[in-house]
Design an enzyme around this catalytic site. Structure first.
Site, short mmCIF file in Angstrom:
data_model
loop_
_atom_site.label_atom_id
_atom_site.label_comp_id
_atom_site.label_asym_id
_atom_site.label_seq_id
_atom_site.Cartn_x
_atom_site.Cartn_y
_atom_site.Cartn_z
N GLU A 100 0.86 -1.19 0.00
CA GLU A 100 0.00 0.00 0.00
C GLU A 100 0.89 1.23 0.00
OE1 GLU A 100 -2.54 2.45 -0.48
OE2 GLU A 100 -3.58 0.55 -0.08
N ASP A 150 -7.97 1.73 -8.08
CA ASP A 150 -8.44 2.99 -8.66
C ASP A 150 -8.88 2.73 -10.10
OD1 ASP A 150 -8.77 5.60 -9.70
OD2 ASP A 150 -7.30 6.39 -8.28
N ASP A 186 -15.90 -2.41 -8.00
CA ASP A 186 -17.30 -1.99 -7.95
C ASP A 186 -17.62 -1.02 -9.09
OD1 ASP A 186 -15.72 0.01 -6.89
OD2 ASP A 186 -17.21 0.68 -5.45
N THR A 223 -16.31 -5.48 2.86
CA THR A 223 -15.87 -4.28 3.55
C THR A 223 -17.06 -3.35 3.85
OG1 THR A 223 -15.50 -3.03 1.51
CG2 THR A 223 -13.68 -4.40 2.30
N LYS A 224 -16.85 -2.41 4.77
CA LYS A 224 -17.88 -1.42 5.07
C LYS A 224 -18.21 -0.61 3.82
CE LYS A 224 -16.59 -0.83 9.95
NZ LYS A 224 -16.07 0.11 10.96
N PHE A 225 -17.19 -0.30 3.03
CA PHE A 225 -17.37 0.44 1.79
C PHE A 225 -18.28 -0.35 0.84
CE2 PHE A 225 -15.89 0.90 -2.62
CZ PHE A 225 -16.09 2.25 -2.82
N GLU A 226 -18.03 -1.66 0.77
CA GLU A 226 -18.81 -2.53 -0.11
C GLU A 226 -20.26 -2.64 0.37
OE1 GLU A 226 -18.35 -7.07 -1.96
OE2 GLU A 226 -16.78 -6.19 -0.71
#
Length: 245
Positions: A100, A150, A186, A223-226
């Site tokens: 990362e 990205d 996504d 994930t929370k984002f997902e």
């Protein structure tokens, strides 16, 4: 423990973590400004000796780095690190390496991994292409994970997308026979781009069948984002391509 130096510089703020990379004209990432919490910043000083790996140390001896021989999983772009840590905890029989470039995410993962006393995880804060070229041995990986990179959705920026034919070939050389390249996104247009690149990449077979996306494997946490995206009606596409003998 290792003698890997902290990646960063001393400036007017004290020590500032910065990613390692070789100079090049086109990158698949930009360094975005992000405020580090005191815990994230101090995690570099306290935990890097245990978890950190350096691009500039050259070829990685994974058995020495982990103190054991085990199947090796590598993830590029782990974000804040929560899902990577969960996977390392859920699969203690495997060794995990995360790459990362954003210091707050690396600092958070270092801090949380230490609190959880996880021992099967190591981290590069560096350009992924550079790490793959200089540090990761051929035929050494059981799984290569690239989740939500990205998408560079503007056409003029799409040359920066990490999923390109040359990258797929590099991943293939690093995977052991039968190893899996697992991609997820996504962004539907990027999913189509990934499918096109991987379907044409030599030495890979789509585990779901030709031009088919795969269901999310149990080992990839949501994930929370997902979850937020699912509530908004956003899709997620998983691709699993296996290296053929």
């Amino acid at each position: 423990m290792n003698s890997t130096p902290l990646p960063g510089v001393e400036d007017e703020h004290g020590f500032t973590p910065r990613p390692e990379y070789k100079k090049k004209s086109i990158r698949s990432f930009v360094i975005r400004a992000g405020r580090m919490t005191p815990a994230q910043r101090s995690a570099f000083e306290r935990q890097w000796a245990q978890y950190g790996l350096s691009l500039f140390n050259g070829p990685l001896d994974a058995e020495a780095a982990f103190g054991r021989k085990a199947p090796l999983v590598l993830e590029v772009g782990f974000g804040m690190g929560d899902s990577l840590l969960a996977m390392a905890q859920a699969e203690p029989d495997k060794n995990f390496i995360g790459i990362e470039v954003h210091p707050p995410g690396v600092g958070r993962l270092l801090n949380n991994a230490a609190e959880a006393q996880v021992t099967n995880l190591r981290v590069y804060m560096a350009d992924a292409n550079d790490v793959l070229e200089d540090c990761i041995a051929s035929n050494s990986l059981a799984r290569f994970q690239l989740y939500f990179p990205d998408p560079w959705h503007k056409k003029k920026h799409q040359k920066r997308r990490i999923v390109q034919p040359a990258f797929a070939e590099m991943v293939r050389t690093k995977l052991a026979a039968g190893g899996v390249f697992h991609l997820a996104t996504d962004w539907e247009h990027y999913a189509d781009h990934m499918m096109e690149v991987m379907s044409k990449a030599p030495g890979f077979e789509n585990q779901a069948g030709e031009y088919l996306f795969s269901p999310r494997p149990d080992y990839r946490p949501i994930t929370k984002f997902e979850k937020r995206g699912e509530r908004l009606g956003h899709g997620v596409w998983d691709l699993l391509f296996e290296k053929t003998p």
